[in-house]
Design an enzyme around this catalytic site. Structure first.
Site, PDB file in Angstrom:
ATOM      1  N   ARG A 103       0.886  -1.179   0.000  1.00 21.19           N
ATOM      2  CA  ARG A 103       0.000   0.000   0.000  1.00 21.19           C
ATOM      3  C   ARG A 103       0.914   1.216   0.000  1.00 21.19           C
ATOM      4  O   ARG A 103       1.679   1.420   0.963  1.00 21.19           O
ATOM      5  CB  ARG A 103      -0.907   0.007   1.222  1.00 21.19           C
ATOM      6  CG  ARG A 103      -1.559   1.369   1.463  1.00 21.19           C
ATOM      7  CD  ARG A 103      -2.656   1.356   2.495  1.00 21.19           C
ATOM      8  NE  ARG A 103      -3.827   0.678   1.984  1.00 21.19           N
ATOM      9  CZ  ARG A 103      -5.045   0.784   2.523  1.00 21.19           C
ATOM     10  NH1 ARG A 103      -5.243   1.546   3.587  1.00 21.19           N
ATOM     11  NH2 ARG A 103      -6.070   0.146   2.008  1.00 21.19           N
ATOM     12  N   HIS A 130      -7.431   0.834  -6.366  1.00 17.90           N
ATOM     13  CA  HIS A 130      -7.632  -0.036  -5.193  1.00 17.90           C
ATOM     14  C   HIS A 130      -8.335  -1.313  -5.663  1.00 17.90           C
ATOM     15  O   HIS A 130      -9.499  -1.565  -5.342  1.00 17.90           O
ATOM     16  CB  HIS A 130      -8.464   0.710  -4.156  1.00 17.90           C
ATOM     17  CG  HIS A 130      -8.404   0.130  -2.768  1.00 17.90           C
ATOM     18  ND1 HIS A 130      -7.671  -1.009  -2.453  1.00 17.90           N
ATOM     19  CD2 HIS A 130      -8.994   0.530  -1.604  1.00 17.90           C
ATOM     20  CE1 HIS A 130      -7.822  -1.268  -1.168  1.00 17.90           C
ATOM     21  NE2 HIS A 130      -8.616  -0.366  -0.631  1.00 17.90           N
ATOM     22  N   GLN A 133     -10.143  -3.801  -3.171  1.00 15.71           N
ATOM     23  CA  GLN A 133     -11.445  -3.298  -2.719  1.00 15.71           C
ATOM     24  C   GLN A 133     -12.533  -3.645  -3.732  1.00 15.71           C
ATOM     25  O   GLN A 133     -13.636  -4.074  -3.373  1.00 15.71           O
ATOM     26  CB  GLN A 133     -11.369  -1.781  -2.532  1.00 15.71           C
ATOM     27  CG  GLN A 133     -12.678  -1.178  -2.062  1.00 15.71           C
ATOM     28  CD  GLN A 133     -13.029  -1.635  -0.655  1.00 15.71           C
ATOM     29  OE1 GLN A 133     -12.202  -1.545   0.235  1.00 15.71           O
ATOM     30  NE2 GLN A 133     -14.239  -2.127  -0.464  1.00 15.71           N
ATOM     31  N   ASP A 221     -17.215   7.439  -1.469  1.00 16.57           N
ATOM     32  CA  ASP A 221     -15.989   7.264  -0.688  1.00 16.57           C
ATOM     33  C   ASP A 221     -15.708   8.603  -0.015  1.00 16.57           C
ATOM     34  O   ASP A 221     -16.354   9.620  -0.331  1.00 16.57           O
ATOM     35  CB  ASP A 221     -14.839   6.847  -1.629  1.00 16.57           C
ATOM     36  CG  ASP A 221     -13.553   6.455  -0.885  1.00 16.57           C
ATOM     37  OD1 ASP A 221     -13.577   6.309   0.350  1.00 16.57           O
ATOM     38  OD2 ASP A 221     -12.515   6.302  -1.560  1.00 16.57           O
ATOM     39  N   CYS A 259     -16.252   1.884   0.705  1.00 18.13           N
ATOM     40  CA  CYS A 259     -15.118   1.010   1.056  1.00 18.13           C
ATOM     41  C   CYS A 259     -14.727   1.129   2.512  1.00 18.13           C
ATOM     42  O   CYS A 259     -14.070   0.237   3.044  1.00 18.13           O
ATOM     43  CB  CYS A 259     -13.934   1.305   0.146  1.00 18.13           C
ATOM     44  SG  CYS A 259     -13.278   2.983   0.303  1.00 18.13           S
ATOM     45  N   ARG A 287     -13.672  -8.398   1.839  1.00 20.91           N
ATOM     46  CA  ARG A 287     -12.231  -8.163   1.631  1.00 20.91           C
ATOM     47  C   ARG A 287     -11.450  -9.436   1.981  1.00 20.91           C
ATOM     48  O   ARG A 287     -10.529  -9.821   1.265  1.00 20.91           O
ATOM     49  CB  ARG A 287     -11.744  -6.998   2.511  1.00 20.91           C
ATOM     50  CG  ARG A 287     -12.277  -5.635   2.130  1.00 20.91           C
ATOM     51  CD  ARG A 287     -11.752  -5.153   0.794  1.00 20.91           C
ATOM     52  NE  ARG A 287     -10.303  -5.063   0.751  1.00 20.91           N
ATOM     53  CZ  ARG A 287      -9.577  -4.025   1.193  1.00 20.91           C
ATOM     54  NH1 ARG A 287     -10.184  -2.970   1.668  1.00 20.91           N
ATOM     55  NH2 ARG A 287      -8.254  -4.028   1.104  1.00 20.91           N
TER      56      ARG A 287
HETATM   57  N1   CP Z   1     -11.183   0.047   2.519  1.00 13.86           N
HETATM   58  C1   CP Z   1      -9.914  -0.017   2.973  1.00 13.86           C
HETATM   59  O1   CP Z   1      -8.973  -0.287   2.220  1.00 13.86           O
HETATM   60  O2   CP Z   1      -9.774   0.208   4.308  1.00 13.86           O
HETATM   61  P1   CP Z   1      -8.413   0.379   5.117  1.00 13.86           P
HETATM   62  O3   CP Z   1      -7.803   1.698   4.712  1.00 13.86           O
HETATM   63  O4   CP Z   1      -8.829   0.346   6.553  1.00 13.86           O
HETATM   64  O5   CP Z   1      -7.487  -0.747   4.769  1.00 13.86           O
HETATM   65  N1  NVA Z   2      -9.929   6.868  -1.278  1.00 15.97           N
HETATM   66  C1  NVA Z   2      -9.536   6.456   0.051  1.00 15.97           C
HETATM   67  C2  NVA Z   2      -9.743   4.997   0.226  1.00 15.97           C
HETATM   68  C3  NVA Z   2      -9.373   4.471   1.583  1.00 15.97           C
HETATM   69  C4  NVA Z   2      -9.539   2.974   1.702  1.00 15.97           C
HETATM   70  C5  NVA Z   2      -8.091   6.841   0.305  1.00 15.97           C
HETATM   71  O1  NVA Z   2      -7.259   6.647  -0.588  1.00 15.97           O
HETATM   72  O2  NVA Z   2      -7.799   7.346   1.382  1.00 15.97           O
END
Ligand code: CP
Ligand code: NVA
Length: 302
Positions: A103, A130, A133, A221, A259, A287
């Site tokens: 990530r 993502h 997700q 989101d 998400c 997930r």
């Molecule tokens: N939706 C998601 O990826 O959540 P986190 O940031 O908690 O991993």
């Molecule tokens: N769009 C959000 C998703 C978090 C899971 C971010 O990147 O922070």
């Protein structure tokens, strides 16, 4: 090498096969059947440059259930945080572990990791996408509304990383995606062009009513993604909140998806996210199952 970087790298058939496996593992878990062990004796490194609740815990638990050993690594604690290149990190980690989940901010970092690693690499969120997700979200859509082709989905708000993965999914699976995003918040033009060239049914509008009219799934989101703090998003996106008025315009059996993490009172009202149409905790649960199927697919290539 079986990397999982973006949905658009795959055919719909391959992704559907992974989704079917995810659903089979979910059912097996429900009836208490033992877990498949495709990761027996394998170690998976998980690199985090950003915070996470769902991704970290669902991957860690999923790896253990599949017989593997997870290794959670914060980027700040790695030499990566002091300027060691991702290329060198890729080569070194490949000597020790059997797969790497990442990530990170810069999408190119995930791409470079995949290019230089000699083990599978999984994208667990970048500033651009993502895909893990979306696999959970597609599994949720199938659970509620059946096969994906022909379904209708509205995305409201920021055309962010998650939105981009929705665009890819819509183009691959043949569902209609209506995106209501204010000026300056649309997903990248080249991605929309790719989706349309692929025959994707993507509608881009600034009008919430047009997007949600009798739609089967309403998705949003956060307005401020990780690393994008400090802008005028809250004012710019204020008219794009998913609330009960918005949900009334969707189909009677429409679901609300997000998400998570969510900001109640901003992108979604508490009444909607905590209401009967909300599928957000199904997405969160999926997930686990979707990512186990992704991991199994990565190792099935050996
Ligand atoms: N939706 C998601 O990826 O959540 P986190 O940031 O908690 O991993
Ligand atoms: N769009 C959000 C998703 C978090 C899971 C971010 O990147 O922070």
């Amino acid at each position: 090498m079986r990397h999982f970087i973006d949905l658009k790298d795959f055919s719909a058939d391959t992704l559907q096969m992974i989704l079917d496996h995810a659903q089979a593992m979910k059912q097996a878990q429900r009836v208490g059947a033992g877990h498949e062990q495709p990761l027996a004796g394998k170690t998976v490194a998980m690199i985090f440059e950003k915070p996470s609740t769902r991704t970290r815990v669902s991957f860690e638990v999923g790896i253990v259930q599949l017989g593997g050993t997870p290794l959670v690594l914060s980027a700040q604690d790695l030499q990566l945080g002091r300027g060691e290149t991702i290329e060198d990190t890729a080569r070194v980690l490949s000597c020790y572990v059997d797969a790497i989940m990442i990530r990170c901010f810069d999408h190119d970092m995930a791409l470079n990791l995949a290019e230089h690693a000699t083990v599978p690499v999984i994208n667990a969120l970048t500033n651009r996408s993502h895909p893990c997700q979306l696999m959970a979200d597609l599994q949720t859509m199938i659970e509620y509304h059946g096969p994906l082709a022909g379904q209708t989905v509205a995305w409201l708000g920021d055309g962010n990383n998650v939105a981009s993965s929705w665009v890819e999914a819509a183009a691959l699976f043949g569902f209609q995606l209506r995106m209501a995003c204010p000026h300056g918040y649309a997903p990248p033009a080249e991605l929309l062009a790719w989706a349309r060239a692929k025959g994707g049914n993507i509608i881009l509008t600034e009008d919430v009513a047009e997007a949600v009219d009798r739609v089967q799934s309403v998705v949003t989101d956060v307005w401020v993604s990780m690393g994008q703090e400090g802008g005028s998003q809250q004012q710019d996106l204020a008219a794009y909140q998913v609330n009960e008025e918005v949900m009334k315009q969707a189909a009677g059996d429409a679901i609300f998806m997000h998400c998570l993490p969510a900001k109640r009172g901003l992108e979604v009202s508490a009444a909607v996210i905590d209401g009967p149409q909300s599928a957000v905790f199904d997405e969160a649960e999926n997930r686990l199952h979707a990512q186990k199927a992704i991991l199994a697919w990565c190792f099935a290539g050996e």
